[in-house]
Design an enzyme around this catalytic site. Structure first.
Site, PDB file in Angstrom:
ATOM      1  N   CYS A 106       5.811  -0.324   6.950  1.00  0.00           N
ATOM      2  CA  CYS A 106       5.576   0.998   6.394  1.00  0.00           C
ATOM      3  C   CYS A 106       6.714   1.292   5.420  1.00  0.00           C
ATOM      4  O   CYS A 106       7.843   1.339   5.969  1.00  0.00           O
ATOM      5  CB  CYS A 106       5.215   1.922   7.301  1.00  0.00           C
ATOM      6  SG  CYS A 106       4.776   3.538   6.547  1.00  0.00           S
ATOM      7  N   LEU A 107       6.394   1.552   4.047  1.00  0.00           N
ATOM      8  CA  LEU A 107       7.668   2.083   3.376  1.00  0.00           C
ATOM      9  C   LEU A 107       8.380   3.394   3.820  1.00  0.00           C
ATOM     10  O   LEU A 107       9.540   3.702   3.437  1.00  0.00           O
ATOM     11  CB  LEU A 107       7.081   2.156   1.984  1.00  0.00           C
ATOM     12  CG  LEU A 107       6.585   1.083   1.066  1.00  0.00           C
ATOM     13  CD1 LEU A 107       6.164   1.199  -0.328  1.00  0.00           C
ATOM     14  CD2 LEU A 107       7.707  -0.023   1.258  1.00  0.00           C
TER      15      LEU A 107
ATOM     16  N   GLN B  20       3.018   9.953   1.190  1.00  0.00           N
ATOM     17  CA  GLN B  20       4.398   8.939   1.374  1.00  0.00           C
ATOM     18  C   GLN B  20       5.149   9.559  -0.051  1.00  0.00           C
ATOM     19  O   GLN B  20       6.349   9.393  -0.034  1.00  0.00           O
ATOM     20  CB  GLN B  20       4.066   7.516   1.095  1.00  0.00           C
ATOM     21  CG  GLN B  20       3.400   7.044   2.748  1.00  0.00           C
ATOM     22  CD  GLN B  20       3.259   5.695   2.581  1.00  0.00           C
ATOM     23  OE1 GLN B  20       2.415   5.100   2.198  1.00  0.00           O
ATOM     24  NE2 GLN B  20       4.414   4.928   3.073  1.00  0.00           N
TER      25      GLN B  20
ATOM     26  N   HIS C 276      -4.132   1.214   7.542  1.00  0.00           N
ATOM     27  CA  HIS C 276      -3.127   1.534   7.708  1.00  0.00           C
ATOM     28  C   HIS C 276      -2.992   3.006   6.806  1.00  0.00           C
ATOM     29  O   HIS C 276      -2.467   4.095   7.053  1.00  0.00           O
ATOM     30  CB  HIS C 276      -1.944   0.613   7.217  1.00  0.00           C
ATOM     31  CG  HIS C 276      -0.322   1.171   7.182  1.00  0.00           C
ATOM     32  ND1 HIS C 276       0.403   0.739   8.158  1.00  0.00           N
ATOM     33  CD2 HIS C 276       0.032   1.805   6.496  1.00  0.00           C
ATOM     34  CE1 HIS C 276       1.664   1.271   7.804  1.00  0.00           C
ATOM     35  NE2 HIS C 276       1.344   1.939   6.987  1.00  0.00           N
ATOM     36  N   GLU C 277      -3.329   2.542   5.357  1.00  0.00           N
ATOM     37  CA  GLU C 277      -3.362   3.634   4.522  1.00  0.00           C
ATOM     38  C   GLU C 277      -4.292   4.859   4.769  1.00  0.00           C
ATOM     39  O   GLU C 277      -4.005   6.060   4.454  1.00  0.00           O
ATOM     40  CB  GLU C 277      -3.722   2.927   2.831  1.00  0.00           C
ATOM     41  CG  GLU C 277      -2.551   1.932   2.716  1.00  0.00           C
ATOM     42  CD  GLU C 277      -1.187   2.251   2.705  1.00  0.00           C
ATOM     43  OE1 GLU C 277      -0.791   3.442   2.649  1.00  0.00           O
ATOM     44  OE2 GLU C 277      -0.361   1.513   2.851  1.00  0.00           O
TER      45      GLU C 277
ATOM     46  N   GLY D 220       1.050  -1.387  -0.212  1.00  0.00           N
ATOM     47  CA  GLY D 220      -0.106   0.045   0.043  1.00  0.00           C
ATOM     48  C   GLY D 220       0.835   1.270   0.141  1.00  0.00           C
ATOM     49  O   GLY D 220       2.023   1.275   0.403  1.00  0.00           O
TER      50      GLY D 220
ATOM     51  N   HIS E  87      -2.527   7.323   6.958  1.00  0.00           N
ATOM     52  CA  HIS E  87      -1.521   8.056   6.606  1.00  0.00           C
ATOM     53  C   HIS E  87      -2.090   9.304   5.977  1.00  0.00           C
ATOM     54  O   HIS E  87      -1.531  10.728   6.087  1.00  0.00           O
ATOM     55  CB  HIS E  87      -0.958   7.590   5.322  1.00  0.00           C
ATOM     56  CG  HIS E  87       0.151   6.571   5.403  1.00  0.00           C
ATOM     57  ND1 HIS E  87       1.263   7.275   6.089  1.00  0.00           N
ATOM     58  CD2 HIS E  87       0.517   5.485   5.461  1.00  0.00           C
ATOM     59  CE1 HIS E  87       2.360   6.257   6.289  1.00  0.00           C
ATOM     60  NE2 HIS E  87       1.622   4.907   5.712  1.00  0.00           N
TER      61      HIS E  87
END
Ligand code: NI
Length: 162
Positions: free
Chosen positions: A91-92, A51, A133-134, A46, A137
Protein backbone atom coordinates in the site's frame (compact mmCIF):
# COMPACT_ATOMS: atom_id res chain seq x y z
CA UNK A 1 -2.26 17.93 -13.15
CA UNK A 2 -0.33 17.61 -9.95
CA UNK A 3 1.14 15.08 -7.62
CA UNK A 4 -0.46 15.12 -4.19
CA UNK A 5 1.00 14.15 -0.85
CA UNK A 6 0.23 10.52 0.04
CA UNK A 7 -0.87 10.13 3.67
CA UNK A 8 0.81 7.32 5.56
CA UNK A 9 -0.29 4.95 8.31
CA UNK A 10 -0.82 6.79 11.57
CA UNK A 11 -2.57 9.69 9.83
CA UNK A 12 -6.13 9.64 11.23
CA UNK A 13 -7.62 10.50 7.81
CA UNK A 14 -6.89 6.90 6.73
CA UNK A 15 -9.21 5.58 9.43
CA UNK A 16 -12.29 7.64 8.60
CA UNK A 17 -15.43 6.59 6.76
CA UNK A 18 -15.76 8.32 3.38
CA UNK A 19 -18.87 10.12 2.15
CA UNK A 20 -20.54 9.11 -1.12
CA UNK A 21 -19.97 11.40 -4.11
CA UNK A 22 -23.24 13.09 -5.11
CA UNK A 23 -22.24 14.94 -8.26
CA UNK A 24 -19.26 15.41 -10.53
CA UNK A 25 -17.69 18.84 -10.67
CA UNK A 26 -14.48 20.51 -11.86
CA UNK A 27 -12.75 20.02 -8.52
CA UNK A 28 -13.45 16.29 -8.57
CA UNK A 29 -12.29 15.97 -12.18
CA UNK A 30 -9.03 17.66 -11.16
CA UNK A 31 -8.79 15.39 -8.11
CA UNK A 32 -9.18 12.25 -10.26
CA UNK A 33 -6.46 13.50 -12.65
CA UNK A 34 -4.18 14.24 -9.70
CA UNK A 35 -4.86 10.82 -8.17
CA UNK A 36 -3.80 9.07 -11.39
CA UNK A 37 -0.67 11.25 -11.57
CA UNK A 38 0.14 10.52 -7.93
CA UNK A 39 -0.46 6.78 -8.31
CA UNK A 40 1.66 6.45 -11.46
CA UNK A 41 4.47 8.59 -9.99
CA UNK A 42 4.63 6.23 -7.01
CA UNK A 43 4.42 3.08 -9.19
CA UNK A 44 1.17 2.13 -7.47
CA UNK A 45 -1.71 0.13 -8.93
CA UNK A 46 -4.46 1.85 -6.95
CA UNK A 47 -5.13 4.95 -4.88
CA UNK A 48 -8.14 5.92 -2.77
CA UNK A 49 -9.43 9.35 -1.72
CA UNK A 50 -8.34 9.20 1.93
CA UNK A 51 -4.76 8.51 0.83
CA UNK A 52 -4.63 12.06 -0.52
CA UNK A 53 -6.67 13.44 2.39
CA UNK A 54 -10.06 13.47 0.64
CA UNK A 55 -12.85 11.67 2.51
CA UNK A 56 -14.94 10.83 -0.54
CA UNK A 57 -15.86 7.41 -1.92
CA UNK A 58 -13.54 7.62 -4.88
CA UNK A 59 -10.60 5.53 -6.03
CA UNK A 60 -8.49 5.01 -9.13
CA UNK A 61 -7.02 1.70 -10.26
CA UNK A 62 -4.59 0.59 -12.93
CA UNK A 63 -3.08 -2.88 -12.48
CA UNK A 64 -1.60 -2.75 -15.98
CA UNK A 65 -4.37 -4.72 -17.68
CA UNK A 66 -6.12 -3.65 -20.87
CA UNK A 67 -9.88 -3.06 -20.68
CA UNK A 68 -11.55 -2.03 -18.41
CA UNK A 69 -8.61 -0.14 -16.98
CA UNK A 70 -7.67 2.46 -16.01
CA UNK A 71 -10.65 2.51 -13.73
CA UNK A 72 -12.32 5.26 -11.72
CA UNK A 73 -14.60 3.82 -9.04
CA UNK A 74 -17.06 6.20 -7.41
CA UNK A 75 -19.24 4.95 -4.54
CA UNK A 76 -18.16 1.33 -5.16
CA UNK A 77 -20.05 -1.55 -3.57
CA UNK A 78 -18.29 -4.92 -3.69
CA UNK A 79 -20.29 -8.16 -3.67
CA UNK A 80 -18.26 -11.34 -3.06
CA UNK A 81 -19.14 -14.07 -5.57
CA UNK A 82 -16.93 -17.11 -5.01
CA UNK A 83 -13.49 -18.45 -4.23
CA UNK A 84 -10.59 -17.10 -2.20
CA UNK A 85 -7.12 -15.91 -3.14
CA UNK A 86 -4.07 -15.49 -0.93
CA UNK A 87 -1.21 -13.28 -2.04
CA UNK A 88 1.16 -10.42 -1.35
CA UNK A 89 -0.16 -6.93 -0.96
CA UNK A 90 1.33 -3.52 -0.40
CA UNK A 91 0.00 0.00 0.00
CA UNK A 92 1.35 3.45 -0.86
CA UNK A 93 0.25 4.51 2.64
CA UNK A 94 2.44 1.82 4.21
CA UNK A 95 5.66 2.42 2.28
CA UNK A 96 8.43 -0.14 2.38
CA UNK A 97 6.35 -3.09 3.52
CA UNK A 98 4.25 -5.90 2.15
CA UNK A 99 2.22 -8.72 3.61
CA UNK A 100 0.07 -11.73 2.83
CA UNK A 101 -3.68 -11.13 2.65
CA UNK A 102 -6.49 -13.55 1.84
CA UNK A 103 -9.35 -12.05 -0.13
CA UNK A 104 -12.30 -13.16 -2.23
CA UNK A 105 -11.25 -14.38 -5.68
CA UNK A 106 -14.28 -13.48 -7.76
CA UNK A 107 -16.27 -10.33 -7.05
CA UNK A 108 -18.84 -8.06 -8.55
CA UNK A 109 -18.52 -4.30 -8.07
CA UNK A 110 -21.22 -1.73 -8.67
CA UNK A 111 -20.01 1.84 -9.01
CA UNK A 112 -20.34 5.13 -10.83
CA UNK A 113 -17.73 6.06 -13.42
CA UNK A 114 -16.30 9.56 -13.90
CA UNK A 115 -19.38 10.46 -15.97
CA UNK A 116 -21.54 9.37 -12.99
CA UNK A 117 -22.95 6.47 -15.03
CA UNK A 118 -23.93 3.32 -13.16
CA UNK A 119 -21.55 0.47 -13.95
CA UNK A 120 -21.18 -3.15 -12.96
CA UNK A 121 -18.02 -5.17 -13.35
CA UNK A 122 -16.95 -8.68 -12.43
CA UNK A 123 -13.31 -9.21 -11.57
CA UNK A 124 -10.92 -11.87 -10.37
CA UNK A 125 -7.20 -12.17 -9.70
CA UNK A 126 -5.16 -8.99 -9.22
CA UNK A 127 -7.90 -6.61 -10.33
CA UNK A 128 -10.32 -8.15 -7.84
CA UNK A 129 -7.71 -7.87 -5.08
CA UNK A 130 -7.02 -4.27 -5.97
CA UNK A 131 -10.71 -3.32 -6.01
CA UNK A 132 -11.18 -4.91 -2.57
CA UNK A 133 -8.08 -3.15 -1.19
CA UNK A 134 -9.13 0.29 -2.51
CA UNK A 135 -12.74 -0.11 -1.43
CA UNK A 136 -11.51 -0.99 2.07
CA UNK A 137 -9.68 2.37 2.16
CA UNK A 138 -13.04 4.14 1.72
CA UNK A 139 -14.18 2.58 5.00
CA UNK A 140 -11.05 3.27 7.02
CA UNK A 141 -9.61 -0.23 6.61
CA UNK A 142 -5.97 -0.87 5.73
CA UNK A 143 -4.58 -4.18 4.46
CA UNK A 144 -2.43 -4.27 7.59
CA UNK A 145 -5.67 -5.02 9.50
CA UNK A 146 -6.01 -8.26 7.50
CA UNK A 147 -2.39 -9.30 7.06
CA UNK A 148 -1.40 -12.85 7.94
CA UNK A 149 1.94 -13.44 9.64
CA UNK A 150 3.02 -9.82 9.94
CA UNK A 151 4.58 -7.35 7.54
CA UNK A 152 7.75 -7.95 5.54
CA UNK A 153 10.16 -5.12 4.84
CA UNK A 154 10.62 -4.50 1.13
CA UNK A 155 13.93 -3.14 -0.04
CA UNK A 156 13.88 -0.46 -2.69
CA UNK A 157 15.23 -1.42 -6.10
CA UNK A 158 18.98 -1.16 -6.31
CA UNK A 159 19.56 -1.29 -2.59
CA UNK A 160 20.97 -4.16 -0.62
CA UNK A 161 18.42 -6.26 1.20
CA UNK A 162 19.33 -5.36 4.73
NI1 NI B 1 -3.64 1.00 -0.12
Amino acid sequence: MAIREVRTEGDPVLRKECKPVKEMNDRLIELIDDMFDTMYAANGVGLAGPQVGILKQLCVIDCGMEEPEPLVLINPVVTPLDGIQTGEEGCLSVPGYQGIVTRVEHIKVNFLNEDMEECELEADGLLSRCIQHETDHLHGILYTDKVEGGLTKVTAEGEDAE
